[in-house]
Scaffold this active site. Structure first.
Site, mmCIF file in Angstrom:
data_model
loop_
_atom_site.group_PDB
_atom_site.id
_atom_site.type_symbol
_atom_site.label_atom_id
_atom_site.label_comp_id
_atom_site.label_asym_id
_atom_site.label_seq_id
_atom_site.Cartn_x
_atom_site.Cartn_y
_atom_site.Cartn_z
ATOM 1 N N ASP A 1 -14.415 -7.761 20.440
ATOM 2 C CA ASP A 1 -12.943 -6.951 20.362
ATOM 3 C C ASP A 1 -11.885 -7.532 20.181
ATOM 4 O OD1 ASP A 1 -12.018 -4.572 20.459
ATOM 5 O OD2 ASP A 1 -12.433 -4.108 22.628
ATOM 6 N N ALA B 1 8.861 -2.770 3.487
ATOM 7 C CA ALA B 1 8.592 -4.030 3.595
ATOM 8 C C ALA B 1 8.316 -4.737 5.070
ATOM 9 C CB ALA B 1 9.564 -5.082 3.016
ATOM 10 N N LEU C 1 6.168 -10.157 -2.802
ATOM 11 C CA LEU C 1 4.892 -10.196 -3.132
ATOM 12 C C LEU C 1 4.102 -11.341 -2.372
ATOM 13 C CD1 LEU C 1 5.256 -10.187 -7.051
ATOM 14 C CD2 LEU C 1 4.914 -8.327 -5.614
ATOM 15 N N TYR D 1 2.243 -7.611 16.161
ATOM 16 C CA TYR D 1 2.877 -6.669 15.186
ATOM 17 C C TYR D 1 3.785 -5.426 15.749
ATOM 18 C CZ TYR D 1 2.584 -2.709 12.228
ATOM 19 O OH TYR D 1 2.914 -1.554 11.302
ATOM 20 N N THR E 1 6.038 2.437 13.149
ATOM 21 C CA THR E 1 4.752 2.858 13.227
ATOM 22 C C THR E 1 4.398 3.416 14.932
ATOM 23 O OG1 THR E 1 2.603 1.796 14.067
ATOM 24 C CG2 THR E 1 4.548 0.451 14.242
ATOM 25 N N ASN F 1 -1.892 5.940 11.570
ATOM 26 C CA ASN F 1 -2.848 5.105 10.579
ATOM 27 C C ASN F 1 -2.921 5.786 9.248
ATOM 28 O OD1 ASN F 1 -3.662 3.996 13.046
ATOM 29 N ND2 ASN F 1 -4.929 2.624 11.847
ATOM 30 N N SER G 1 7.064 -6.572 17.163
ATOM 31 C CA SER G 1 8.271 -6.765 16.164
ATOM 32 C C SER G 1 8.633 -5.746 15.589
ATOM 33 C CB SER G 1 7.456 -7.777 14.964
ATOM 34 O OG SER G 1 6.483 -7.207 14.265
ATOM 35 N N PRO H 1 -8.326 -8.755 20.770
ATOM 36 C CA PRO H 1 -7.582 -8.830 22.064
ATOM 37 C C PRO H 1 -6.337 -7.777 22.179
ATOM 38 C CG PRO H 1 -7.420 -10.935 20.838
ATOM 39 C CD PRO H 1 -8.197 -10.050 20.083
ATOM 40 N N THR I 1 9.920 -11.492 8.999
ATOM 41 C CA THR I 1 9.942 -10.360 8.194
ATOM 42 C C THR I 1 10.337 -9.196 8.876
ATOM 43 O OG1 THR I 1 8.455 -11.584 6.644
ATOM 44 C CG2 THR I 1 8.602 -9.036 6.689
ATOM 45 N N PHE J 1 0.626 -1.208 0.009
ATOM 46 C CA PHE J 1 0.036 -0.155 -0.049
ATOM 47 C C PHE J 1 1.008 1.301 -0.157
ATOM 48 C CE2 PHE J 1 -2.187 2.679 3.317
ATOM 49 C CZ PHE J 1 -2.817 3.628 2.406
HETATM 50 P P1 NAD Z 1 1.453 -3.688 3.294
HETATM 51 O O1 NAD Z 1 1.168 -4.900 4.030
HETATM 52 O O2 NAD Z 1 0.282 -2.798 2.443
HETATM 53 O O3 NAD Z 1 2.644 -3.763 2.238
HETATM 54 C C1 NAD Z 1 3.617 -4.641 2.736
HETATM 55 C C2 NAD Z 1 4.428 -4.939 1.365
HETATM 56 O O4 NAD Z 1 5.720 -5.688 2.074
HETATM 57 C C3 NAD Z 1 3.659 -5.954 0.400
HETATM 58 O O5 NAD Z 1 4.011 -5.636 -0.991
HETATM 59 C C4 NAD Z 1 4.529 -7.445 0.529
HETATM 60 O O6 NAD Z 1 4.824 -8.166 -0.286
HETATM 61 C C5 NAD Z 1 5.800 -6.823 1.200
HETATM 62 N N1 NAD Z 1 6.806 -7.812 1.987
HETATM 63 C C6 NAD Z 1 5.980 -8.632 2.984
HETATM 64 N N2 NAD Z 1 7.200 -9.087 3.652
HETATM 65 C C7 NAD Z 1 8.103 -9.200 2.720
HETATM 66 C C8 NAD Z 1 9.311 -9.962 2.879
HETATM 67 N N3 NAD Z 1 9.760 -10.737 3.512
HETATM 68 N N4 NAD Z 1 10.359 -9.606 1.691
HETATM 69 C C9 NAD Z 1 9.981 -8.658 0.780
HETATM 70 N N5 NAD Z 1 8.806 -7.789 0.936
HETATM 71 C C10 NAD Z 1 7.874 -8.277 1.715
HETATM 72 O O7 NAD Z 1 2.048 -2.703 4.154
HETATM 73 P P2 NAD Z 1 1.771 -1.135 4.454
HETATM 74 O O8 NAD Z 1 0.545 -0.782 5.000
HETATM 75 O O9 NAD Z 1 1.961 -0.414 2.864
HETATM 76 O O10 NAD Z 1 2.933 -0.591 5.353
HETATM 77 C C11 NAD Z 1 4.270 -0.312 4.812
HETATM 78 C C12 NAD Z 1 4.943 0.026 6.192
HETATM 79 O O11 NAD Z 1 4.548 0.966 6.681
HETATM 80 C C13 NAD Z 1 5.155 -1.234 7.190
HETATM 81 O O12 NAD Z 1 6.404 -1.220 7.680
HETATM 82 C C14 NAD Z 1 4.256 -0.722 8.159
HETATM 83 O O13 NAD Z 1 4.679 -1.674 9.501
HETATM 84 C C15 NAD Z 1 4.430 0.650 8.211
HETATM 85 N N6 NAD Z 1 3.251 1.407 8.768
HETATM 86 C C16 NAD Z 1 1.840 1.349 8.011
HETATM 87 C C17 NAD Z 1 0.729 2.091 8.268
HETATM 88 C C18 NAD Z 1 -0.326 1.809 7.734
HETATM 89 O O14 NAD Z 1 -1.340 2.542 8.310
HETATM 90 N N7 NAD Z 1 -0.518 1.035 6.777
HETATM 91 C C19 NAD Z 1 0.999 3.064 9.693
HETATM 92 C C20 NAD Z 1 2.355 3.162 10.216
HETATM 93 C C21 NAD Z 1 3.384 2.562 9.779
HETATM 94 P P1 TYD Z 2 -6.695 -1.539 11.372
HETATM 95 O O1 TYD Z 2 -7.297 -0.804 10.028
HETATM 96 O O2 TYD Z 2 -6.800 -2.974 11.124
HETATM 97 O O3 TYD Z 2 -5.141 -0.611 11.978
HETATM 98 P P2 TYD Z 2 -4.633 -0.853 13.144
HETATM 99 O O4 TYD Z 2 -5.105 -1.975 13.878
HETATM 100 O O5 TYD Z 2 -2.934 -0.921 12.669
HETATM 101 O O6 TYD Z 2 -4.826 0.591 13.885
HETATM 102 O O7 TYD Z 2 -7.604 -0.931 12.356
HETATM 103 C C1 TYD Z 2 -7.951 0.294 12.649
HETATM 104 C C2 TYD Z 2 -9.113 0.255 13.681
HETATM 105 O O8 TYD Z 2 -10.204 -0.140 13.501
HETATM 106 C C3 TYD Z 2 -8.631 -0.393 15.153
HETATM 107 O O9 TYD Z 2 -8.867 0.084 16.250
HETATM 108 C C4 TYD Z 2 -9.216 -1.393 14.772
HETATM 109 C C5 TYD Z 2 -10.580 -1.268 14.260
HETATM 110 N N1 TYD Z 2 -11.194 -2.236 13.248
HETATM 111 C C6 TYD Z 2 -12.678 -2.620 13.602
HETATM 112 O O10 TYD Z 2 -13.342 -2.055 14.239
HETATM 113 N N2 TYD Z 2 -13.055 -3.456 12.452
HETATM 114 C C7 TYD Z 2 -12.250 -4.060 11.430
HETATM 115 O O11 TYD Z 2 -12.959 -4.769 10.695
HETATM 116 C C8 TYD Z 2 -10.973 -3.745 11.406
HETATM 117 C C9 TYD Z 2 -10.286 -4.339 10.371
HETATM 118 C C10 TYD Z 2 -10.448 -2.896 12.306
#
Ligand code: NAD
Ligand code: TYD
Length: 377
Positions: A310, A97, A47, A169, A144, A198, A172, A312, A115, A22
């Site tokens: 909820d 990643a 991927l 998560y 994060t 987020n 890690s 956990p 990972t 993403f």
């Molecule tokens: P995502 O799950 O959409 O994408 C993760 C990507 O990493 C995928 O393309 C996957 O194929 C690749 N990947 C996973 N394991 C791998 C491996 N072992 N080797 C190579 N590639 C691998 O994640 P995202 O939401 O785009 O998040 C990206 C980064 O941002 C992450 O580090 C996440 O912890 C951090 N982050 C995300 C959010 C959020 O709201 N999405 C918020 C804060 C931080």
């Molecule tokens: P999520 O998008 O999984 O991100 P994060 O857990 O990294 O914050 O969840 C955002 C918030 O929404 C979190 O408080 C959990 C809640 N949630 C729901 O209430 N229903 C759902 O189906 C999902 C996926 C998350």
């Protein structure tokens, strides 16, 4: 932790890990199209279920083979990582990643450790070994805000807030942040770290709250809201995040951590109801044939909201203070929540093909055609 050492004013080869995910895919598009960056981008991604090269189809068409390159590889595969560093003469890393979904980490934590922890360790080792003592390079690690734990009714996460991760998560990701700092202090690898709230926007895998709610509503499926729906997240539009990461990569002080947040606290129930209202405006429930088929009694999307058990260890509230990046690097968010959420919902409506492909695995065929069978293992 600070020394104000060299800033990377202009990287020429940026290795983006997780670029098919993403935020990674949005970042690659942003970097090549919106920043004036003239170098090359290497997308290193294994991927997993969350990675989809269809998210970069347009980028590949415009820049593939000249300024954009895809390398299918696992960050846990040290040899391949180091080879990639050397082959492309990488001088900057943006490390996205990861296994990124909290619920998955509750059901199967093991891959999160390999990972997020071992994979990050491998990248740091490759950086240390390939770069030697170079100072004109940079390793940016994307972290994060969840590492800081859970807030009560008031207060904010600061860069100085002690770590208190509560899910596999976030634990890690905390471990990976610590490793990155250790490589700065011990070996002098020029690193920066960001801890971000987020994200939402186009190309987000539909397991996270916002895209899941949009797609479920369109299909007349329940919209699961965990617990009382009053947990708070600080929502940041993905383009604003990309801009912040680029700013840090160019000008962030080596060894420093920067928080990035949307300054936009929302309760989950309000987010889901907000999505329903936007959908009602863009594609009213009464006109949605799919919804009529699967939930004939439903007149409005909001009737699909369903309170479920909820999560956990569900963190109650996240809220990020981002004064440091604002004051030091001049970043601030450009997008308003209302407009960006509407844009996001609209994007999903207009890109159902993408959503279908990522959920069905159909995209693997597209990758096979475009990248050759060797990449689709
Ligand atoms: P995502 O799950 O959409 O994408 C993760 C990507 O990493 C995928 O393309 C996957 O194929 C690749 N990947 C996973 N394991 C791998 C491996 N072992 N080797 C190579 N590639 C691998 O994640 P995202 O939401 O785009 O998040 C990206 C980064 O941002 C992450 O580090 C996440 O912890 C951090 N982050 C995300 C959010 C959020 O709201 N999405 C918020 C804060 C931080
Ligand atoms: P999520 O998008 O999984 O991100 P994060 O857990 O990294 O914050 O969840 C955002 C918030 O929404 C979190 O408080 C959990 C809640 N949630 C729901 O209430 N229903 C759902 O189906 C999902 C996926 C998350």
């Amino acid at each position: 932790m600070s020394n104000g050492a060299s800033a990377l004013s202009g990287p020429s080869v940026v290795l983006v890990t997780g670029g098919a995910g993403f935020i990674g895919s949005n970042f690659i598009r942003y970097l090549l199209e919106k920043t004036g960056f003239e170098g090359r981008v290497i997308n290193y991604d294994s991927l997993t279920y969350a990675g989809n090269l269809m998210s970069l189809r347009d980028v590949d068409e415009r820049f593939g083979g000249s300024r954009y390159f895809f390398e299918k590889g696992d960050i846990c595969d040290y040899k391949k990582v180091e080879e990639t560093f050397r082959r492309y003469e990488v001088d900057a890393v943006v490390h996205f990643a990861a296994e990124s979904h909290v619920d998955r980490s509750i059901h199967g934590p093991k891959v999160f450790i390999s990972t997020n922890v071992t994979g990050t360790f491998n990248l740091l080792e490759a950086a240390r070994n390939s770069w030697g003592g170079r100072k004109d390079v940079k390793f940016h690690h994307v972290g994060t805000d969840e590492v800081y734990g859970s807030l009560g009714e008031s207060g904010y996460f600061y860069e100085t807030t002690p770590y208190s991760p509560r899910s596999p998560y976030s634990a890690s990701k905390a471990a990976s942040d610590h490793l990155v700092r250790a490589y700065f202090h011990t070996y002098g690898v020029p690193v920066t770290i960001s801890n971000c709230s987020n994200n939402y926007g186009p190309y987000q895998f539909p397991e996270k709250l916002i895209p899941l709610s949009v797609l479920n509503a369109l299909e007349g499926k329940p919209l699961p809201v965990y617990g009382d729906g009053r947990n708070v997240r600080d929502w940041l539009y993905v383009d604003d995040h990309c801009a912040a990461v680029w700013q840090i990569l160019k000008q962030g002080r080596v060894g420093e951590t920067y928080n990035i947040g949307g300054e936009c606290e929302q309760q989950n129930l309000d987010v889901v109801n907000g999505i329903c209202e936007i959908l009602e405006e863009l594609y009213p429930a009464k006109d949605n044939r799919e919804l009529k088929k699967s939930a004939p009694a439903v007149r409005r999307y909001s009737e699909l909201v369903k309170f479920v058990g909820d999560r956990p260890g569900h963190d109650r509230r996240y809220a990020v203070n981002c004064d440091k990046i604002k004051n030091e690097l001049g970043w601030s968010r450009a997008c308003s929540y209302e407009a960006a959420l509407k844009h996001t919902v609209q994007w999903y409506l207009q890109n159902m093909e993408w959503a279908e492909s990522i959920r069905s695995g159909e995209y693997l065929k597209w990758i096979g055609k475009n990248y050759g069978a060797r990449d689709v293992t």
